[in-house]
Design an enzyme around this catalytic site. Structure first.
Site, PDB file in Angstrom:
ATOM      1  N   PRO A  38      -3.515   1.119  18.759  1.00 14.31           N
ATOM      2  CG  PRO A  38      -5.313  -0.286  18.271  1.00 14.31           C
ATOM      3  CD  PRO A  38      -4.695   0.493  19.377  1.00 14.31           C
ATOM      4  CE  LYS A  75       4.762   3.628  13.200  1.00 11.24           C
ATOM      5  NZ  LYS A  75       4.590   2.994  11.917  1.00 11.24           N
ATOM      6  CE1 TYR A 119      -0.853   4.379   9.327  1.00 13.75           C
ATOM      7  CE2 TYR A 119       0.296   3.066   7.677  1.00 13.75           C
ATOM      8  CZ  TYR A 119      -0.799   3.278   8.496  1.00 13.75           C
ATOM      9  OH  TYR A 119      -1.843   2.389   8.488  1.00 13.75           O
ATOM     10  CG  HIS A 161      -2.088  -0.856   1.095  1.00 14.44           C
ATOM     11  ND1 HIS A 161      -3.331  -0.536   1.566  1.00 14.44           N
ATOM     12  CD2 HIS A 161      -2.222  -2.067   0.502  1.00 14.44           C
ATOM     13  CE1 HIS A 161      -4.179  -1.513   1.273  1.00 14.44           C
ATOM     14  NE2 HIS A 161      -3.522  -2.454   0.637  1.00 14.44           N
ATOM     15  CE1 TYR A 204      -4.984   4.519   8.663  1.00 18.41           C
ATOM     16  CE2 TYR A 204      -5.364   4.695  11.025  1.00 18.41           C
ATOM     17  CZ  TYR A 204      -4.694   4.132   9.962  1.00 18.41           C
ATOM     18  OH  TYR A 204      -3.741   3.165  10.187  1.00 18.41           O
TER      19      TYR A 204
HETATM   20  C1  LIG Z   1      -6.963  -5.852  18.413  1.00 19.27           C
HETATM   21  C2  LIG Z   1      -5.531  -5.493  18.169  1.00 19.27           C
HETATM   22  C3  LIG Z   1      -5.186  -4.836  16.995  1.00 19.27           C
HETATM   23  C4  LIG Z   1      -3.860  -4.502  16.754  1.00 19.27           C
HETATM   24  N1  LIG Z   1      -3.550  -3.863  15.580  1.00 19.27           N
HETATM   25  C5  LIG Z   1      -2.261  -3.586  15.315  1.00 19.27           C
HETATM   26  C6  LIG Z   1      -1.868  -3.015  14.062  1.00 19.27           C
HETATM   27  O1  LIG Z   1      -2.697  -2.724  13.194  1.00 19.27           O
HETATM   28  N2  LIG Z   1      -0.571  -2.805  13.830  1.00 19.27           N
HETATM   29  C7  LIG Z   1       0.392  -3.128  14.761  1.00 19.27           C
HETATM   30  O2  LIG Z   1       1.594  -2.940  14.487  1.00 19.27           O
HETATM   31  N3  LIG Z   1       0.065  -3.655  15.970  1.00 19.27           N
HETATM   32  C8  LIG Z   1      -1.229  -3.899  16.262  1.00 19.27           C
HETATM   33  N4  LIG Z   1      -1.559  -4.486  17.446  1.00 19.27           N
HETATM   34  C9  LIG Z   1      -0.508  -4.795  18.404  1.00 19.27           C
HETATM   35  C10 LIG Z   1       0.247  -6.073  18.048  1.00 19.27           C
HETATM   36  O3  LIG Z   1      -0.649  -7.119  17.788  1.00 19.27           O
HETATM   37  C11 LIG Z   1       1.185  -6.414  19.207  1.00 19.27           C
HETATM   38  O4  LIG Z   1       1.987  -5.273  19.455  1.00 19.27           O
HETATM   39  C12 LIG Z   1       2.053  -7.644  18.913  1.00 19.27           C
HETATM   40  O5  LIG Z   1       1.290  -8.815  19.003  1.00 19.27           O
HETATM   41  C13 LIG Z   1       3.222  -7.717  19.899  1.00 19.27           C
HETATM   42  O6  LIG Z   1       3.918  -8.918  19.708  1.00 19.27           O
HETATM   43  P1  LIG Z   1       4.663  -9.618  20.906  1.00 19.27           P
HETATM   44  O7  LIG Z   1       5.300 -10.834  20.333  1.00 19.27           O
HETATM   45  O8  LIG Z   1       5.514  -8.634  21.627  1.00 19.27           O
HETATM   46  O9  LIG Z   1       3.523  -9.991  21.942  1.00 19.27           O
HETATM   47  P2  LIG Z   1       2.290 -10.993  21.806  1.00 19.27           P
HETATM   48  O10 LIG Z   1       1.835 -11.069  20.402  1.00 19.27           O
HETATM   49  O11 LIG Z   1       1.318 -10.582  22.854  1.00 19.27           O
HETATM   50  O12 LIG Z   1       2.917 -12.395  22.167  1.00 19.27           O
HETATM   51  C14 LIG Z   1       3.246 -12.762  23.507  1.00 19.27           C
HETATM   52  C15 LIG Z   1       3.117 -14.262  23.638  1.00 19.27           C
HETATM   53  O13 LIG Z   1       3.559 -14.656  24.935  1.00 19.27           O
HETATM   54  C16 LIG Z   1       2.678 -15.665  25.402  1.00 19.27           C
HETATM   55  N5  LIG Z   1       2.769 -15.715  26.871  1.00 19.27           N
HETATM   56  C17 LIG Z   1       2.272 -14.839  27.769  1.00 19.27           C
HETATM   57  N6  LIG Z   1       2.565 -15.232  29.021  1.00 19.27           N
HETATM   58  C18 LIG Z   1       3.271 -16.384  28.919  1.00 19.27           C
HETATM   59  C19 LIG Z   1       3.856 -17.267  29.874  1.00 19.27           C
HETATM   60  N7  LIG Z   1       3.744 -17.031  31.190  1.00 19.27           N
HETATM   61  N8  LIG Z   1       4.507 -18.368  29.421  1.00 19.27           N
HETATM   62  C20 LIG Z   1       4.621 -18.608  28.091  1.00 19.27           C
HETATM   63  N9  LIG Z   1       4.083 -17.799  27.141  1.00 19.27           N
HETATM   64  C21 LIG Z   1       3.422 -16.697  27.557  1.00 19.27           C
HETATM   65  C22 LIG Z   1       1.317 -15.227  24.889  1.00 19.27           C
HETATM   66  O14 LIG Z   1       0.368 -16.280  24.862  1.00 19.27           O
HETATM   67  C23 LIG Z   1       1.674 -14.734  23.491  1.00 19.27           C
HETATM   68  O15 LIG Z   1       1.592 -15.764  22.532  1.00 19.27           O
HETATM   69  C24 LIG Z   1      -2.864  -4.825  17.714  1.00 19.27           C
HETATM   70  C25 LIG Z   1      -3.207  -5.480  18.907  1.00 19.27           C
HETATM   71  C26 LIG Z   1      -4.523  -5.817  19.139  1.00 19.27           C
HETATM   72  C27 LIG Z   1      -4.872  -6.524  20.421  1.00 19.27           C
END
Ligand SMILES: Cc1cc2nc3c(=O)[nH]c(=O)nc-3n(C[C@H](O)[C@H](O)[C@H](O)COP(=O)(O)OP(=O)(O)OC[C@H]3O[C@@H](n4cnc5c(N)ncnc54)[C@H](O)[C@@H]3O)c2cc1C
Length: 396
Positions: free
Chosen positions: A298, A302, A389, A78, A207
């Site tokens: 969100p 980011k 962005y 995009h 948006y």
């Molecule tokens: C509805 C929604 C929309 C979003 N939209 C966007 C977007 O458009 N663009 C964007 O960039 N970001 C977006 N985000 C944010 C993005 O999804 C997160 O920032 C991203 O998932 C972060 O990745 P992570 O690996 O740090 O954490 P997570 O994806 O949260 O992964 C953490 C993992 O650790 C596991 N875990 C937790 N505790 C334990 C434990 N005690 N033992 C073992 N495993 C454990 C969890 O089950 C999970 O699988 C959105 C988030 C949500 C909720």
């Protein structure tokens, strides 16, 4: 455990989200082995609906790691976004403004690709563990403990541990009391998100600023649409039957000559909006990455991108540390926090410009409209939005 650790690895990783999974690949590329534990099932991790917009730098990172085969085939590049306000829809052309674009490719697909590639190369991944603990973090031999799906309590001796376990994980609370500083803001609204079985009604994300509240038309594939509505923070999803959601989306996106296509809703949920930054991101041999250390609303797309850029820095930091050069590991927290704060500001700014604050006076809406007119008419202002962005990287 008197008998000593059951396993030995170089890096213990907690969490199979984008941060933990990508880190396991980047470490393997550097010849570093890891054990990754996750408390959910593989199917749950692969189906969790979340982000969908990848910055140019995240795409490059996946490509350079050899993990972008399907992304390159199925991701939708995009070159801009639409900003809709005061009955008009205006396009911001990121390609023209910055020479960069973003790629729409769902987080579910990123996670599926990363798991499949790690399983294919024999990586040590354990799903459905329980009782995860980290210990001896201020020594050169930290420990990761967990109970396997089959019920075996296991202790792994590591050289370092990566806490990639999200906002509700156990790694951040394992820092000694008083060491962490957390800065937090809760917003007085939430996002109701739907995944709809209908081709997107738009070629770029829309948006929309509206008196009823913000709305976002995003995309997941040529056949699937992702749409969001600003709702009350304590709204109950049961109060939002599908007809009410579509009616409100129709109202907020209404534009003469344009039609919002409706279809079956496959998934829906309400997510609170929060800005949160915890620092430092390291204690001893424990390093936090992604949502474990910071959360952004969100609106700026980011969170996923920050998780990926953290682990790109962390992989090099750990390679240095395990090879006897601690300089990058010592700089890890400051290096990441520079970009984290830039993204935290951008996400707050986009959020504040586009959402209707409950109880706000007419001045606030007028200021938002003035800002929206500015970013859609001034090349300098539009370039700033586009640069952030598509992924701004502060100089190191
Ligand atoms: C509805 C929604 C929309 C979003 N939209 C966007 C977007 O458009 N663009 C964007 O960039 N970001 C977006 N985000 C944010 C993005 O999804 C997160 O920032 C991203 O998932 C972060 O990745 P992570 O690996 O740090 O954490 P997570 O994806 O949260 O992964 C953490 C993992 O650790 C596991 N875990 C937790 N505790 C334990 C434990 N005690 N033992 C073992 N495993 C454990 C969890 O089950 C999970 O699988 C959105 C988030 C949500 C909720």
């Amino acid at each position: 455990m008197a008998s000593g650790p059951d396993l030995r690895t170089q890096v213990g990783i907690v969490g199979a989200g984008p941060a933990g999974l990508l880190l396991s690949h980047l470490l393997a590329q550097r010849g570093i082995d890891s054990v990754l534990v996750e408390d959910r099932s593989r199917a749950y991790c692969e189906a969790r609906q979340r982000a969908g917009v990848l910055e140019a730098g995240s795409v490059t990172l996946l490509r350079e790691a050899g993990l972008a085969g399907r992304l390159d085939r199925e991701g939708l590049e995009h070159g801009g976004i639409y900003l809709q306000f005061a009955g008009e829809r205006r396009h911001l052309d990121f390609q023209d403004l910055t020479g960069r674009s973003v790629t729409v490719y769902a987080q579910t697909e990123v996670v599926k690709d990363l798991i499949a590639a790690r399983v294919a190369t024999g990586g040590h991944l354990e799903f459905e563990v329980s009782g995860t603990e980290v210990a001896d973090l201020d020594t050169g031999r930290p420990l990761l403990r967990y109970t396997t799906r089959e019920g075996t309590r296991t202790e792994v001796a590591c050289d370092a541990i990566a806490g990639c376990d999200g906002f509700h994980g156990i790694c951040r609370p394992s820092f000694p009391a008083g060491l962490l500083t957390a800065v937090e803001r809760e917003y007085p609204y939430a996002w109701l998100g739907i995944l709809a079985d209908v081709p997107p009604s738009t070629d770029e994300l829309i948006y929309a600023h509206h008196a009823h509240g913000f709305a976002l038309h995003s995309l997941r594939s040529p056949l699937l649409s992702r749409l969001y509505l600003q709702v009350e923070p304590d709204d109950d999803i049961a109060a939002w039957p599908d007809e009410r959601i579509w009616a409100e989306l129709q109202t907020r996106f209404a534009l003469p000559g344009w039609e919002l296509k409706e279809g079956p809703i496959l998934d829906k949920g309400i997510t609170p909006m929060r800005s949160f930054v915890s620092s430092p991101m390291r204690y001893g041999r424990l390093f936090l990455a992604g949502d474990a250390a910071h959360i952004v609303p969100p609106t700026g797309a980011k969170g996923l991108n920050l998780a990926m850029s953290d682990v790109a820095v962390l992989a090099d930091a750990l390679a240095g540390l395990l090879g006897g050069d601690p300089r990058r590991a010592d700089a890890y927290s400051d290096t990441c926090l520079d970009r984290v704060w830039r993204c935290t500001h951008f996400s707050w700014w986009m959020t504040s410009m586009l959402h209707a604050t409950p109880g706000a006076d007419t001045m606030e809406a007028a200021l938002q409209l003035a800002q929206l007119r500015y970013v859609t008419t001034s090349r300098a202002a539009a370039t700033s939005l586009a640069e952030n962005y598509t992924g701004y990287q502060p100089p190191r």
